[in-house]
Structure formats: structure tokens, C-alpha cells
Design a protein around this motif. Structure first.
Motif, mmCIF file in Angstrom:
data_model
loop_
_atom_site.group_PDB
_atom_site.id
_atom_site.type_symbol
_atom_site.label_atom_id
_atom_site.label_comp_id
_atom_site.label_asym_id
_atom_site.label_seq_id
_atom_site.Cartn_x
_atom_site.Cartn_y
_atom_site.Cartn_z
ATOM 1 N N LYS A 1 0.835 -1.211 0.000
ATOM 2 C CA LYS A 1 0.000 0.000 0.000
ATOM 3 C C LYS A 1 0.864 1.253 0.000
ATOM 4 N N LEU A 2 1.936 1.233 0.776
ATOM 5 C CA LEU A 2 2.844 2.384 0.797
ATOM 6 C C LEU A 2 3.496 2.601 -0.566
ATOM 7 N N TRP B 1 9.666 10.447 -13.284
ATOM 8 C CA TRP B 1 9.406 9.499 -14.359
ATOM 9 C C TRP B 1 10.079 8.142 -14.132
ATOM 10 N N THR B 2 11.095 8.080 -13.293
ATOM 11 C CA THR B 2 11.742 6.799 -13.013
ATOM 12 C C THR B 2 11.975 6.656 -11.515
ATOM 13 N N LEU B 3 11.565 5.517 -10.989
ATOM 14 C CA LEU B 3 11.859 5.153 -9.608
ATOM 15 C C LEU B 3 12.882 4.030 -9.642
ATOM 16 N N LEU C 1 8.833 -5.901 -7.510
ATOM 17 C CA LEU C 1 8.399 -6.587 -8.729
ATOM 18 C C LEU C 1 6.875 -6.583 -8.840
ATOM 19 N N ASN C 2 6.188 -6.744 -7.719
ATOM 20 C CA ASN C 2 4.717 -6.730 -7.709
ATOM 21 C C ASN C 2 4.144 -5.350 -8.022
ATOM 22 N N ASN C 3 4.986 -4.315 -7.968
ATOM 23 C CA ASN C 3 4.558 -2.952 -8.270
ATOM 24 C C ASN C 3 5.193 -2.443 -9.558
ATOM 25 N N ASN C 4 5.393 -3.374 -10.490
ATOM 26 C CA ASN C 4 5.847 -3.061 -11.849
ATOM 27 C C ASN C 4 7.257 -2.494 -11.950
ATOM 28 N N ARG D 1 11.392 1.361 -12.085
ATOM 29 C CA ARG D 1 10.031 1.450 -12.616
ATOM 30 C C ARG D 1 9.935 2.742 -13.415
ATOM 31 N N ARG D 2 9.595 2.609 -14.668
ATOM 32 C CA ARG D 2 9.433 3.760 -15.546
ATOM 33 C C ARG D 2 7.952 4.105 -15.595
ATOM 34 N N SER D 3 7.600 5.363 -15.365
ATOM 35 C CA SER D 3 6.217 5.807 -15.415
ATOM 36 C C SER D 3 5.657 5.647 -16.816
#
Length: 163
Positions: free
Chosen positions: A94-95, A109-111, A127-130, A155-157
């Protein structure tokens, strides 16, 4: 349990949860919790969240800049920590999901995340959050005289920085 914006009054609980993560030896290269000033100055002013349950902070998430160069202004490193007592309840998910929303509201744009390979739960959370696994940075740093690898994920937006 709900997610809300972090306030400075939350820092004692955030610091305690951070230290719990540090104490595992698999959450960060940091050996002791940062002071308020160190923590505050290392994180973006935006995208700071806490999970609260029955009036108690049980987790936190925030973004830190990866560089002070303008070209990298839309790239941030993710921190997500959940108290030992609250782990396994979906709070980290959730966080992180809300942190992604907040990051995009603030033109990120990138995390990216650099996670010790032994921290399987954190890797799976990302991984579960793309996030996608980019690879392993071998012997990135020493911790207690031992070289440690990190798994690099990003993760790329799909909505920010696409054109």
C-alpha cells in the motif's frame, strides 16, 4: 490502517522503524538511523508517506533524489520500511503503490531501488509494483568488512516523461 502524508511529528516513529530495518542487516548500508536533519535533507520534500494503524505509525515510504543535476530531476530512489510488528499485512504494498502515485504527481518518471539480494520480500514487493530487475551491482559497498551486492530495480512511469 491508512496511508497519509508524513509530518515532522512522525519522525520519531519513522526513525524507530528505520532502525529496525537497519538492525536486520539487509535493508540498507546505513548503520544507524539518521538524525531528523540528515533524513529531511536526504529526501525529497514531496512524496513522504506513513502508514498509520490505530493511531500508530507502522510504516513509511519516501523518495530521495539520485542527483542534483537537472537532467536527473525526474529520477528518485525509493525507501519503504514497515515495522517488524506490521510486516506481512500488505502495508509495504500500500505504501509503495501510493508512493508511485505521489511520485507521478511530482513529475518523477523513473523510480529506482537498490536492494540486498537477501531481502527477498523487498525485491518481490517492487516486482509486484511493476519494477523490473536490471541486474546485480556486485560488491557495491562494504558493510561490517564484507562486500555487499545489490539488486538494481527500476520502474518507468507510463504517464510522466513519455514524450
Amino acid at each position: 490502517m491508512f496511508i497519509r502524508k508524513f509530518t515532522q511529528l512522525d519522525y520519531p516513529a519513522v526513525k524507530e522503524i528505520y532502525q529496525q530495518g537497519i538492525d536486520t542487516g539487509n535493508a540498507t548500508f546505513q548503520l544507524i538511523s539518521k538524525t531528523w536533519d540528515e533524513w529531511h535533507n536526504s529526501m525529497h520534500d514531496h512524496s513522504r508517506l506513513v502508514a498509520e494503524d490505530n493511531g500508530h505509525v507502522c510504516g513509511w515510504a519516501a523518495l530521495s533524489p539520485v542527483s542534483n543535476r537537472d537532467v536527473y530531476s525526474g529520477i528518485a530512489e525509493v525507501s519503504v520500511y514497515v515495522s517488524k510488528a506490521a510486516q506481512g499485512k500488505g502495508i509495504g504494498h500500500k505504501l509503495l503503490a501510493q508512493l508511485i502515485v505521489e511520485s507521478e504527481k511530482n513529475n518523477i518518471w523513473t523510480l529506482q531501488a537498490a536492494i540486498f539480494p537477501e531481502n527477498l520480500a523487498s525485491i518481490q514487493l517492487h516486482l509486484n509494483n511493476n519494477f523490473r530487475r536490471l541486474g546485480i551491482r556486485e560488491k557495491l559497498g562494504k558493510m561490517h568488512d564484507t562486500w555487499r551486492d545489490v539488486v538494481l530495480l527500476e520502474r518507468r512511469s507510463q504517464i510522466i516523461g513519455i514524450s
